[in-house]
Scaffold this motif. Sequence first.
Motif, PDB file in Angstrom:
ATOM      1  N   GLU A  93      24.954  20.485 -13.366  1.00  0.00           N
ATOM      2  CA  GLU A  93      24.120  21.321 -14.223  1.00  0.00           C
ATOM      3  C   GLU A  93      23.504  22.438 -13.376  1.00  0.00           C
ATOM      4  O   GLU A  93      22.859  22.161 -12.360  1.00  0.00           O
ATOM      5  CB  GLU A  93      22.998  20.511 -14.873  1.00  0.00           C
ATOM      6  N   CYS A 114      18.762  15.045 -14.602  1.00  0.00           N
ATOM      7  CA  CYS A 114      20.197  15.223 -14.368  1.00  0.00           C
ATOM      8  C   CYS A 114      20.829  13.939 -13.828  1.00  0.00           C
ATOM      9  O   CYS A 114      21.884  13.500 -14.306  1.00  0.00           O
ATOM     10  CB  CYS A 114      20.431  16.369 -13.383  1.00  0.00           C
ATOM     11  N   ALA A 121      22.622  18.486  -9.747  1.00  0.00           N
ATOM     12  CA  ALA A 121      21.762  19.564 -10.223  1.00  0.00           C
ATOM     13  C   ALA A 121      21.756  20.722  -9.238  1.00  0.00           C
ATOM     14  O   ALA A 121      21.739  20.517  -8.015  1.00  0.00           O
ATOM     15  CB  ALA A 121      20.335  19.063 -10.429  1.00  0.00           C
TER      16      ALA A 121
END
Length: 311
Positions: A93, A114, A121
């Motif tokens: 992400e 996450c 992340a």
Amino acid sequence: MTWLWILFSVAVLILAGAFVCFYMAFYSPTRTAEKMEAQRLIPGKIYEPYHADFERWHQEAASLPQEKWSVVTPDGLTLRGTYYPLSPDAPLEILFHGYRGFSDRDMSGAVQRCFSVGHSALLVDQRAGGYSDGHVITFGVRESDDVAVWADEAVRRLGEDITIYVGGVSMGATTVLMASAKELPPQVRGVLADCGYSNARDIIKIVIKQFKLPAAPLYPLVRLGALIFGGFDPNQADATEAVKHSRLPIIFYHGGTDDFVPCEMSRINYDACTAPKQLVVIPGAGHGLCYPVDPDGYVAALKAFESEHWT
């Protein structure tokens, strides 16, 4: 000569007003580590009950393995971020913070969130924010182009097989919504938009009204300041128009009691979106507080959406 002098004086006043509006709305002074450390806890009564959580999440994230990344934008700015790997094969992400924010503050708890859904992340400081370069905030106009720059860097570093999701809070949410209609690497598979606004024009007018000022005559001055001194048109920051052309599945979050960016703005974006979508409204959550208010509900909705649309 009298009329020329009057016209000149009016022009000077308009330019001065436009500059003041630009400085107040779009200019970001130089950030220092000391200033950001002092501002790491978001001020405001609605955030105070969660300050202990923010501090705990910050300390936990600081103790995790991490890498400092940087990219250079086409207009020459160096942007910086921090990568938190969960595992080599985990989806990534890439997360973008809000207006006048920075990743350590606005994305507090994001690494833990996450990891809880099996993602690595990458928390980035947007242009004119945090440790990144720049002094002009463009409400998503230029920031949305930076999303592809970060995604390209992730592919370069992590390989062609990486799966990427892009997400953001507040202005960061609008940033990724606008980016979703642009050319992104094929590794980008989905979007998470948390409390984003529909377009810059409307949110700026709302803020003007919150200052007890007339929005209708002032917004043109704000726009003029952006055009002259910032070199961009805030009217181009339009998430609602962008999601009409997005093919990426989008999950929208919004706090039910958000009194800064009204929840109705996410409803507008959701209704306009033609891609697979879901709107999650968290009751009792103010601006940017969806995850802190209901972390279990937030994660459960994301897991279900990912299972159905992102994988």
